[in-house]
Design an enzyme around this catalytic site. Structure first.
Site, short mmCIF file in Angstrom:
data_model
loop_
_atom_site.label_atom_id
_atom_site.label_comp_id
_atom_site.label_asym_id
_atom_site.label_seq_id
_atom_site.Cartn_x
_atom_site.Cartn_y
_atom_site.Cartn_z
N GLY A 1 5.06 -2.12 -7.51
CA GLY A 1 5.11 -1.21 -6.38
C GLY A 1 3.88 -0.32 -6.33
CB CYS A 2 2.49 1.71 -3.60
SG CYS A 2 3.99 2.45 -2.94
CE1 TYR A 3 4.28 7.89 -4.34
CE2 TYR A 3 6.32 6.80 -3.75
CZ TYR A 3 5.38 7.78 -3.51
OH TYR A 3 5.52 8.64 -2.44
#
Lengths: 342, 342, 342, 342
Positions: free
Chosen positions: D148-150
């Site tokens: 994921g991005c985070y």
């Protein structure tokens, strides 16, 4: 009517003072000075004031200022400390929005601001104008040092925890996000729309000028020296500060009740319900600090979310709140406006 | 105190009515309805109202509304026309912010809104609530159709030119730029921040629903049928309309004087000095239309720049201005606020 | 490999040249000058170039520049005209992104730029680098005057109409909206995020420096003098120009076909389908002009919507397009990138 | 040429895959599916792709997908796990950008996503596609779970500290700020421009779905269970994540050298010089994570600043980086683009 003067009214805290004072029922605006813009109608610089403020900027003139009951300084640091002594001598009360009288430790202040303080004795007399901490002293103050924007949001958020002693004095962290109006109204590269919009960045991680002010305030509240890390960020918006505060619980406590009780009588601190995420826009243009307290996954880390409008509760609104207290007025008078949303 | 009800208070014009009415000294808010949110405290949906409005949304209830002196409709079109007839019969005055009663030509309205009008006879009775044109009629009106946002900015800008007959009736152009709050508060793709920020586009060039309203208004002002082109644009900001108006001079005239004289007695139209470029932010949150008139290179093209806050002078502020007129109050009461800048 | 130099690489058109040229397969970047930043690694000023460009800014040095095949000037006006003559004499081809060689009427140019032109004879030789109009001349040009941003968007939009003579020469209007990067990378008040975001305003309605350039271009295309009104607006976004063009049809014509045929062979003009509303974000970072043509309500007013990225098709991308043509390369080479969306 | 399919191409990670893959020299786009948009030209939905991608969306069809060498899933969670098993059986390699295969602890995943996992055995086989940690395993993987991005921004920032064991396993904090494209392309109230611009807020402080993924990753890197607090914030911009990471040093160490050495061979991690403040705009559109490490006031708190473009290094770019590794290509191929700045 309170006769009011403003020194240095061309910046953002200046125009915000004007916006609020122009509608204050007990205020008579007497004079607003600006060396650079003397002669210019205030509303030529700030068209939102057309029809509401018909003063012109005037040359700084101590005699004109001395006829006021109170003078606000909305100036860069070092300006106030040059003029305030004489105004005080002539019986004028002073509310300084700059940093000149905020830090009691003169040596520390001189190191961070890289200049010699010219009236250190007045720093001792000055009252730090955070009503939630110093209301009683504010009533009789002749000289108020209005807290900085970051310091207001951070201190109010940590206040119940540190006063109650429920968190460790180590590892206090404030991760703060500010709109670019905090940088003031001056031509600069870094806060151009082209540079600062669609962008997020930390700045001054090595040390921001608000750090000594916040540290001194937190130490005062805690009654001991705390270990504090402060990381400010530039956020692509005009107004607003969102301070996200981290600390470590050292005992079990009902955080929500702690916060609600601490601020129960405060007209301008709003403790939001459990689970809330206050938004900066909910205080835009309003003299409010909205706070929520969280304990993620029921662990030992307390997360406090504290939002203010940096130009209102973080500057001009808080300055007027101080004035209301100093002059025995209803504390809400003239600053009880509702945030514009959306 | 005027007893006020609001139907459909969950949208942006609804919250803006609440923000303004909550501070209006002659208003007592009685009821605010929302079928979808009945029971919810208004300030749960709009945290800016915490501490200022303690009403809950309630189910629409004609009897509750009938006890008000005036009811505002901040609803999508077709809602007002279903309820207004009974309210009027029961002696309640109505200020409708929707499009239901704005266009006198029923067939035209039905074509653009693609629905049958259920009370066309009330359209005849309704007063088009543009005080700068219809102040006298507004005083005694039972039913006000508050002008749309684009129509307000465009008509006020063309008003002095068309009334004086100094421009050609052909080739009137309004190139209008609006913030995205004009699209209302509803989940939609096109007005997501990801889609609408860092972006500029025209929309509805083939025909926007405000076109018949504006055309009818301009025809009325001009006393003849004008040829009018309207191109709206979506602008990456929340609030504000900037209408840039083009027309062709048919005689030599002192445009600045023409505009200043026409609006000399208007409390909410501000003709700016020669050479000005009004900014939408100078009216943000305020019930003002600021206008400048230009004649580039001294040619025959007149360029009028007209800015409003679409939610205030373009909707809720103007609605309250109508209310003030209807109830014989000072027209400025409660809506004389200063724009927040920056 | 084409040896390339850049004079004045610290501005936005400079960094955009670097971004594009760094990925151009036939280009070898030799030198980039900046008097103010000499010695500084380019990627210190523009961190997006870290790992892609390892040049340092250098002092302007005619001998270093003379070893290039082509030199781009990304400088304020008057800089290029001081250096270009010698470079041309020494056989270097020049692509000037500034205004120094754009306007053939020297007296007109001197009036608008308020300075004496020092090499008017070169203005005659310079080719106006709008490939859609002057491709053949560009091939052999020694000196290219790259069109301005507004002039590119406006001329391409009017081009099919004026060439075909289907609109009146009177009453041409360009209502143009630009992001703030058009103002360049320089400390300034008016383009601060605090001043320019959440705001819309027209500027320079009395006369913008791009007006004579556009007028001359439109007259050239039309083969006669046209009557043209130009109103630029500052829009709260970084990149992008949206030009909304108005003119009056003087005969019946299939506008969509006219536009599609005119640009059928153009690699960087995209005529969108009937009814389209091109968005500036659809060309962000890309060397494309997207155009849609409308005839609202089937009246006589033609509305053309023309969007470009002011830094790419409006400056640096178009400059490289010129270079590709001048050096016999595929016109798309290195500038066929896709806009980043969202 | 690698034959590539995309399932679910209508979201932001989908269009970003298309933007990057359309210019990838070793890729042949075969099929892009969307149940909702089947038949629609991709470039009708995303005009930036006009002239670059001429595929239409097609109905999901396992046989068409099975003819690809690799299939990307850019779908909401639960879609991939329904189709991936058959594709793998038919010899197609899969790169899943959704959350279906990211978390090894199935029970944990099921709790956070509130759904039963239908192929838990594949979660075991799946390789977590963070090249900086798992490059060797990625080479031979049949199924990649793209982080994921985070999780990407946070794990890369903590990586050198946790691997080297120089910080306490307690009190790790990630204060993360994301643009709104992280919320995806779907009609929603909270991410309207009117709601999300000029605003800053935390969200999901009680628990965000990326929390278990990050925790599992940090535990894996540290080789022990760490105590981790994660507070995401919504920031008024389209793209970008700025993760500000806090941890407590447990020994004296040269942090700059530690970071530089750890990432010395990484093509897409850029450790910035001492004292730097990486900006999200410096990675906008680029597959880079830029990192700076600070030790304010030389205390025990380490502050790491880590920025990525959530749609590139945080999603689609990283997915292609995985593909390049899986197919033995130069890891930079097709994703070595330069951020667009400003």
């Amino acid at each position: 009517m309170i006769k009011v003067g403003i020194v240095g009214g061309t910046g953002y805290t200046g125009v915000e003072l004007l916006r609020l004072l122009a509608c204050h029922p007990e205020v008579s605006l007497q004079v607003i000075t600006s060396r650079a813009e003397a002669g210019l109608p205030v509303s030529d610089m700030y068209p939102n004031l057309r029809g509401h403020v018909d003063l012109n900027f005037s040359e700084p003139d101590i005699d004109a200022l001395a006829q006021c009951d109170v003078v606000f300084f909305a100036t860069p640091h070092t300006v106030a400390m040059a003029t305030v002594p004489e105004l005080l001598q002539r019986g004028v009360r002073v509310i300084d929005l700059s940093a000149d009288f905020r830090v009691k430790d003169i040596a520390l202040w001189e190191r961070w601001y890289d200049v010699k303080h010219t009236c250190p004795e007045l720093v001792t007399d000055a009252v730090y104008g955070l009503p939630e901490v110093n209301r009683a002293k504010i009533r009789d103050a002749q000289l108020i040092a209005v807290p900085g924007c970051y310091p207001t949001a951070v201190q109010l958020g940590f206040l119940p925890l540190l006063e109650a002693g429920v968190v460790s004095k180590d590892g206090l962290i404030a991760d703060a996000k500010s709109g670019t109006s905090g940088a003031g109204r001056k031509a600069a590269l870094g806060t151009l729309l082209t540079e600062a919009s669609e962008n997020m960045k930390a700045y001054a991680v090595a040390g921001h000028r608000h750090l000594p002010e916040i540290s001194e305030g937190l130490n005062h509240i805690a009654g001991q020296t705390v270990d504090f890390t402060f990381v400010p960020h530039l956020t692509p918006m005009i107004r607003g500060i969102h301070a996200t505060l981290y600390s470590t619980l050292n005992r079990d406590v009902d955080l929500q009740t702690l916060f609600e009780q601490r601020f129960a009588d405060e007209p301008f601190v709003d403790v939001m319900p459990v689970g809330s995420h206050p938004e900066t826009r909910s205080v835009r243009g309003a003299n409010v600090c909205r706070i929520a307290v969280h304990r993620p996954q029921n662990g030992n880390t307390v997360v406090v979310l504290s939002v203010i409008d940096n130009l209102v509760k973080g500057a001009s609104g808080q300055a007027i709140q101080n004035m209301n207290i100093m002059f025995g007025l209803n504390e809400r008078l003239g600053i009880n406006t509702i945030a514009t949303l959306p």
